[in-house]
Design a protein around this motif. Structure first.
Motif, PDB file in Angstrom:
ATOM      1  N   GLY A   1     -18.748   8.247  -9.533  1.00 18.71           N
ATOM      2  CA  GLY A   1     -17.665   8.945 -10.224  1.00 18.71           C
ATOM      3  C   GLY A   1     -16.292   8.371  -9.962  1.00 18.71           C
TER       4      GLY A   1
ATOM      5  N   GLY B   1      -7.403  -0.281   6.152  1.00 16.30           N
ATOM      6  CA  GLY B   1      -8.438  -1.310   6.110  1.00 16.30           C
ATOM      7  C   GLY B   1      -8.530  -2.118   7.389  1.00 16.30           C
TER       8      GLY B   1
ATOM      9  N   GLN C   1       0.843  -1.215   0.000  1.00 18.33           N
ATOM     10  CA  GLN C   1       0.000   0.000   0.000  1.00 18.33           C
ATOM     11  C   GLN C   1       0.872   1.257   0.000  1.00 18.33           C
TER      12      GLN C   1
ATOM     13  N   GLY D   1       1.452   7.019  -6.693  1.00 19.33           N
ATOM     14  CA  GLY D   1       0.599   8.205  -6.818  1.00 19.33           C
ATOM     15  C   GLY D   1       1.423   9.491  -6.836  1.00 19.33           C
TER      16      GLY D   1
ATOM     17  N   TYR E   1       3.139   9.832 -10.064  1.00 10.05           N
ATOM     18  CA  TYR E   1       2.165  10.232 -11.095  1.00 10.05           C
ATOM     19  C   TYR E   1       1.973  11.756 -11.031  1.00 10.05           C
ATOM     20  N   GLU E   2       1.851  12.259  -9.803  1.00 10.14           N
ATOM     21  CA  GLU E   2       1.677  13.715  -9.631  1.00 10.14           C
ATOM     22  C   GLU E   2       2.872  14.481 -10.190  1.00 10.14           C
TER      23      GLU E   2
ATOM     24  N   SER F   1     -16.322   4.070   0.008  1.00  6.81           N
ATOM     25  CA  SER F   1     -14.927   4.172  -0.371  1.00  6.81           C
ATOM     26  C   SER F   1     -14.787   5.221  -1.464  1.00  6.81           C
TER      27      SER F   1
ATOM     28  N   THR G   1     -10.580  13.307  -5.102  1.00  5.76           N
ATOM     29  CA  THR G   1     -11.086  14.477  -4.380  1.00  5.76           C
ATOM     30  C   THR G   1     -12.548  14.711  -4.761  1.00  5.76           C
TER      31      THR G   1
ATOM     32  N   ILE H   1     -13.810   4.893  -9.609  1.00  2.00           N
ATOM     33  CA  ILE H   1     -13.748   3.453  -9.928  1.00  2.00           C
ATOM     34  C   ILE H   1     -12.606   2.743  -9.197  1.00  2.00           C
ATOM     35  N   HIS H   2     -11.948   3.421  -8.264  1.00  2.61           N
ATOM     36  CA  HIS H   2     -10.884   2.763  -7.490  1.00  2.61           C
ATOM     37  C   HIS H   2     -11.534   1.714  -6.572  1.00  2.61           C
ATOM     38  N   ASP H   3     -11.082   0.481  -6.681  1.00  2.00           N
ATOM     39  CA  ASP H   3     -11.738  -0.533  -5.837  1.00  2.00           C
ATOM     40  C   ASP H   3     -10.777  -1.484  -5.130  1.00  2.00           C
TER      41      ASP H   3
ATOM     42  N   GLY I   1      -7.381   6.353   0.598  1.00  2.00           N
ATOM     43  CA  GLY I   1      -6.051   6.858   0.903  1.00  2.00           C
ATOM     44  C   GLY I   1      -5.932   8.327   1.258  1.00  2.00           C
ATOM     45  N   GLN I   2      -6.801   9.169   0.715  1.00  2.00           N
ATOM     46  CA  GLN I   2      -6.640  10.617   0.948  1.00  2.00           C
ATOM     47  C   GLN I   2      -7.640  11.176   1.976  1.00  2.00           C
TER      48      GLN I   2
HETATM   49  C1  B12 Z   1      -4.039   2.211  -8.709  1.00  2.00           C
HETATM   50  C2  B12 Z   1      -4.602   3.592  -8.965  1.00  2.00           C
HETATM   51  C3  B12 Z   1      -5.521   3.719 -10.013  1.00  2.00           C
HETATM   52  C4  B12 Z   1      -6.100   2.519 -10.783  1.00  2.00           C
HETATM   53  C5  B12 Z   1      -7.168   1.883  -9.853  1.00  2.00           C
HETATM   54  C6  B12 Z   1      -7.343   0.394 -10.101  1.00  2.00           C
HETATM   55  C7  B12 Z   1      -8.426  -0.153  -9.182  1.00  2.00           C
HETATM   56  N1  B12 Z   1      -9.009  -1.259  -9.628  1.00  2.00           N
HETATM   57  O1  B12 Z   1      -8.728   0.349  -8.117  1.00  2.00           O
HETATM   58  C8  B12 Z   1      -6.696   3.206 -12.067  1.00  2.00           C
HETATM   59  C9  B12 Z   1      -5.712   3.107 -13.189  1.00  2.00           C
HETATM   60  C10 B12 Z   1      -8.059   2.676 -12.500  1.00  2.00           C
HETATM   61  C11 B12 Z   1      -6.787   4.658 -11.600  1.00  2.00           C
HETATM   62  C12 B12 Z   1      -7.524   5.610 -12.294  1.00  2.00           C
HETATM   63  C13 B12 Z   1      -7.519   6.961 -11.992  1.00  2.00           C
HETATM   64  N2  B12 Z   1      -6.806   7.559 -11.028  1.00  2.00           N
HETATM   65 CO1  B12 Z   1      -5.925   6.609  -9.669  1.00  2.00          CO
HETATM   66  N3  B12 Z   1      -4.632   5.901  -8.384  1.00  2.00           N
HETATM   67  C14 B12 Z   1      -4.219   4.696  -8.156  1.00  2.00           C
HETATM   68  C15 B12 Z   1      -3.189   4.699  -6.987  1.00  2.00           C
HETATM   69  C16 B12 Z   1      -1.773   4.687  -7.580  1.00  2.00           C
HETATM   70  C17 B12 Z   1      -3.310   3.605  -5.967  1.00  2.00           C
HETATM   71  C18 B12 Z   1      -4.694   3.442  -5.319  1.00  2.00           C
HETATM   72  C19 B12 Z   1      -4.745   2.135  -4.558  1.00  2.00           C
HETATM   73  O2  B12 Z   1      -5.291   1.150  -5.025  1.00  2.00           O
HETATM   74  N4  B12 Z   1      -4.090   2.087  -3.364  1.00  2.00           N
HETATM   75  C20 B12 Z   1      -3.972   0.856  -2.579  1.00  2.00           C
HETATM   76  C21 B12 Z   1      -5.227   0.623  -1.741  1.00  2.00           C
HETATM   77  C22 B12 Z   1      -5.123  -0.687  -0.980  1.00  2.00           C
HETATM   78  O3  B12 Z   1      -5.314   1.672  -0.808  1.00  2.00           O
HETATM   79  P1  B12 Z   1      -6.670   2.467  -0.486  1.00  2.00           P
HETATM   80  O4  B12 Z   1      -7.529   2.515  -1.679  1.00  2.00           O
HETATM   81  O5  B12 Z   1      -6.312   3.695   0.210  1.00  2.00           O
HETATM   82  O6  B12 Z   1      -7.449   1.483   0.516  1.00  2.00           O
HETATM   83  C23 B12 Z   1      -7.069   1.238   1.857  1.00  2.00           C
HETATM   84  C24 B12 Z   1      -7.675   2.207   2.877  1.00  2.00           C
HETATM   85  O7  B12 Z   1      -7.837   3.503   2.382  1.00  2.00           O
HETATM   86  C25 B12 Z   1      -8.926   1.543   3.347  1.00  2.00           C
HETATM   87  N5  B12 Z   1     -10.204   1.794   2.668  1.00  2.00           N
HETATM   88  C26 B12 Z   1     -10.454   2.091   1.386  1.00  2.00           C
HETATM   89  N6  B12 Z   1     -11.788   2.209   1.171  1.00  2.00           N
HETATM   90  C27 B12 Z   1     -12.392   1.940   2.336  1.00  2.00           C
HETATM   91  C28 B12 Z   1     -13.752   1.887   2.690  1.00  2.00           C
HETATM   92  C29 B12 Z   1     -14.104   1.582   3.989  1.00  2.00           C
HETATM   93  C30 B12 Z   1     -15.543   1.516   4.358  1.00  2.00           C
HETATM   94  C31 B12 Z   1     -13.098   1.313   4.955  1.00  2.00           C
HETATM   95  C32 B12 Z   1     -13.479   0.954   6.349  1.00  2.00           C
HETATM   96  C33 B12 Z   1     -11.740   1.388   4.609  1.00  2.00           C
HETATM   97  C34 B12 Z   1     -11.402   1.675   3.305  1.00  2.00           C
HETATM   98  O8  B12 Z   1      -8.636   0.156   3.253  1.00  2.00           O
HETATM   99  C35 B12 Z   1      -7.671  -0.109   2.234  1.00  2.00           C
HETATM  100  C36 B12 Z   1      -6.664  -1.100   2.793  1.00  2.00           C
HETATM  101  O9  B12 Z   1      -5.901  -0.535   3.839  1.00  2.00           O
HETATM  102  C37 B12 Z   1      -3.552   6.105  -6.323  1.00  2.00           C
HETATM  103  C38 B12 Z   1      -2.430   6.724  -5.494  1.00  2.00           C
HETATM  104  C39 B12 Z   1      -2.817   6.863  -4.018  1.00  2.00           C
HETATM  105  N7  B12 Z   1      -2.115   7.680  -3.307  1.00  2.00           N
HETATM  106  O10 B12 Z   1      -3.759   6.274  -3.552  1.00  2.00           O
HETATM  107  C40 B12 Z   1      -4.006   6.915  -7.551  1.00  2.00           C
HETATM  108  C41 B12 Z   1      -4.940   8.098  -7.356  1.00  2.00           C
HETATM  109  C42 B12 Z   1      -6.025   7.788  -6.345  1.00  2.00           C
HETATM  110  N8  B12 Z   1      -5.584   8.261  -8.745  1.00  2.00           N
HETATM  111  C43 B12 Z   1      -5.659   9.442  -9.101  1.00  2.00           C
HETATM  112  C44 B12 Z   1      -6.176   9.850 -10.368  1.00  2.00           C
HETATM  113  C45 B12 Z   1      -6.037  11.317 -10.725  1.00  2.00           C
HETATM  114  C46 B12 Z   1      -6.783   8.927 -11.241  1.00  2.00           C
HETATM  115  C47 B12 Z   1      -7.472   9.242 -12.570  1.00  2.00           C
HETATM  116  C48 B12 Z   1      -8.342  10.512 -12.569  1.00  2.00           C
HETATM  117  C49 B12 Z   1      -6.369   9.289 -13.649  1.00  2.00           C
HETATM  118  C50 B12 Z   1      -6.847   9.656 -15.040  1.00  2.00           C
HETATM  119  N9  B12 Z   1      -6.218  10.666 -15.574  1.00  2.00           N
HETATM  120  O11 B12 Z   1      -7.732   9.053 -15.613  1.00  2.00           O
HETATM  121  C51 B12 Z   1      -8.322   7.964 -12.783  1.00  2.00           C
HETATM  122  C52 B12 Z   1      -9.722   8.115 -12.146  1.00  2.00           C
HETATM  123  C53 B12 Z   1     -10.690   7.061 -12.563  1.00  2.00           C
HETATM  124  C54 B12 Z   1     -11.985   7.161 -11.757  1.00  2.00           C
HETATM  125  N10 B12 Z   1     -13.009   7.766 -12.289  1.00  2.00           N
HETATM  126  O12 B12 Z   1     -12.016   6.703 -10.623  1.00  2.00           O
HETATM  127  C55 B12 Z   1      -5.194  10.443  -8.045  1.00  2.00           C
HETATM  128  C56 B12 Z   1      -6.370  11.123  -7.350  1.00  2.00           C
HETATM  129  C57 B12 Z   1      -6.081  12.580  -7.113  1.00  2.00           C
HETATM  130  C58 B12 Z   1      -7.219  13.302  -6.493  1.00  2.00           C
HETATM  131  N11 B12 Z   1      -6.875  14.035  -5.445  1.00  2.00           N
HETATM  132  O13 B12 Z   1      -8.346  13.215  -6.879  1.00  2.00           O
HETATM  133  C59 B12 Z   1      -4.289   9.528  -7.133  1.00  2.00           C
HETATM  134  C60 B12 Z   1      -4.249   9.946  -5.654  1.00  2.00           C
HETATM  135  C61 B12 Z   1      -2.854   9.615  -7.740  1.00  2.00           C
HETATM  136  C62 B12 Z   1      -2.230  10.966  -7.541  1.00  2.00           C
HETATM  137  N12 B12 Z   1      -1.460  11.148  -6.487  1.00  2.00           N
HETATM  138  O14 B12 Z   1      -2.444  11.856  -8.314  1.00  2.00           O
HETATM  139  N13 B12 Z   1      -6.038   4.897 -10.499  1.00  2.00           N
END
Ligand code: B12
Length: 218
Positions: A101, A199, A44, A51, A54-55, A149, A153, A103-105, A180-181
Motif C-alpha cells: 500500500g 538511515g 531530508q 510534508g 503539504y499538510e 520501510s 500511517t 510506494i515511498h522508496d 520518517g514517521q
Molecule cells: C516525497 C513524498 C512523496 C513522493 C514519494 C516519491 C518516492 N519515490 O518515494 C510521492 C509523490 C510518490 C508521494 C505520494 C504520496 N504521499 Co507522500 N511524501 C513525500 C515526502 C514529502 C517526503 C518523503 C521522503 O522521501 N523523505 C526523505 C527520505 C530520505 O526520508 P525517509 O523516507 O524517512 O527515509 C529515511 C529514514 O526514515 C530511514 N528509513 C526509511 N525506510 C527505512 C527502512 C529501514 C529498514 C531502515 C533501517 C531505515 C529506513 O532511512 C532514510 C534515510 O535517512 C513526505 C513527507 C515526510 N515527512 O516524510 C510525504 C508523506 C510521507 N506523504 C504523504 C501522503 C499523504 C502521500 C499520498 C497519500 C498523497 C496523495 N494524496 O496521493 C501519496 C501516497 C502514495 C502511496 N500509496 O504510497 C504523507 C503521509 C501522511 C500519513 N500520516 O500517512 C506525508 C507524511 C506528507 C504529509 N505530511 O502529509 N509522497
C-alpha cells in the motif's frame, strides 16, 4: 558561510522546491569536501518541511512529486561520493522492501545504497510488497535481517501483518522498521524488534546485528 548556514540554506531550498538552487548548493558543498551524509541529512529535513507544507495545504500532490524528483537528483550526485568513502566490510544479508500500500522508496533506496557500500547483501523487493511476498522471499533468501520501510500511517497495519506472518512461519530474524514517521509506539504496535527514522543509524544497527549473529553462530 558556516556549515550551519549552508545547511539552513539547503533545507530552505528543498522546502521551497527550488530545484536548481538545491543542485547548485549540493554540488558546491561536495566540491568543498563536505560530508555527503550531512548534505543528505539537510535534504531530508527539507523533505520533512515539504510534508508539513503539504499538510497545511500550501503544497498539493504535485509538490510532493517535485520534492521526490529533486531528492532523487540529489542522491545521484551524492551516491558516487558516498560509495567511494565507505570502505569497511560487513558480510551479511538483508531482505528489504516498502510494505503493501506504500510506494515511498527514497528512504529505502538510501538504506539500500548505504548497506551495499558496507558490503551487506541487499535483496530489495521494491515498493508495495505484500506480507506473503516477504515471507516467500525470506524462505528463499534466509536473510540475517528483514527491513520494512513505510511512510504512510496506513503502512503500519501492513507492517504488523508482515511481522505477524513472518513470525508465524517461524522466522526469528531481527526485524527493523524505518520511515520518517516511525516511533517507539509504532514499533510496539507493529511488533518489530527495532525502529529508526535515520538511515545511517539503521545501517549501524544492521552491522551490529550481523556481527552479533556471527558471534552467536545463528
Ligand atoms: C516525497 C513524498 C512523496 C513522493 C514519494 C516519491 C518516492 N519515490 O518515494 C510521492 C509523490 C510518490 C508521494 C505520494 C504520496 N504521499 Co507522500 N511524501 C513525500 C515526502 C514529502 C517526503 C518523503 C521522503 O522521501 N523523505 C526523505 C527520505 C530520505 O526520508 P525517509 O523516507 O524517512 O527515509 C529515511 C529514514 O526514515 C530511514 N528509513 C526509511 N525506510 C527505512 C527502512 C529501514 C529498514 C531502515 C533501517 C531505515 C529506513 O532511512 C532514510 C534515510 O535517512 C513526505 C513527507 C515526510 N515527512 O516524510 C510525504 C508523506 C510521507 N506523504 C504523504 C501522503 C499523504 C502521500 C499520498 C497519500 C498523497 C496523495 N494524496 O496521493 C501519496 C501516497 C502514495 C502511496 N500509496 O504510497 C504523507 C503521509 C501522511 C500519513 N500520516 O500517512 C506525508 C507524511 C506528507 C504529509 N505530511 O502529509 N509522497
Amino acid at each position: 558561510m558556516s556549515n550551519a548556514d549552508t545547511s539552513a540554506t539547503l533545507v530552505a531550498a528543498v522546502s521551497d522546491l527550488q530545484e536548481e538552487t538545491v543542485l547548485t548548493l549540493v554540488r558546491r558543498r561536495l566540491a568543498a569536501g563536505d560530508d555527503p551524509l550531512l548534505i543528505m541529512e539537510a535534504c531530508q529535513e527539507g523533505m520533512r518541511q515539504v510534508g508539513v507544507r503539504y499538510e497545511r495545504h500550501e503544497y498539493y500532490l504535485a509538490g510532493l512529486i517535485m520534492a521526490g524528483e529533486i531528492f532523487s537528483q540529489v542522491m545521484e550526485l551524492l551516491r558516487p561520493v558516498v560509495e567511494c568513502q565507505i570502505s569497511d566490510r560487513a558480510s551479511g544479508s538483508i531482505l528489504l522492501g516498502t510494505v503493501k500500500g506504500d510506494i515511498h522508496d527514497l528512504g529505502k533506496n538510501i538504506v539500500n545504497m548505504l548497506l551495499t557500500c558496507h558490503h551487506i547483501a541487499v535483496h530489495d523487493l521494491g515498493v508495495d510488497v505484500s506480507p506473503a511476498t516477504f515471507v516467500q522471499q525470506a524462505a528463499q533468501m534466509q536473510p540475517h535481517i528483514v527491513g520494512l520501510s513505510g511512510l504512510l500511517t496506513s503502512a503500519y497495519d501492513a507492517m504488523r501483518e508482515t511481522v505477524t506472518m513472518l513470525r508465524a512461519q517461524g522466522y526469528q530474524v531481527p526485524i527493523i522498521i524505518g520511515g520518517g514517521q516511525i516511533s517507539a509506539e509504532v514499533c510496539q504496535y507493529v511488533g518489530a524488534d527495532y525502529w529508526t527514522t535515520d538511515g545511517v543509524a539503521g545501517v549501524e544497527l544492521c552491522k551490529r546485528l550481523i556481527a552479533a549473529s556471527a558471534v552467536s553462530g545463528s
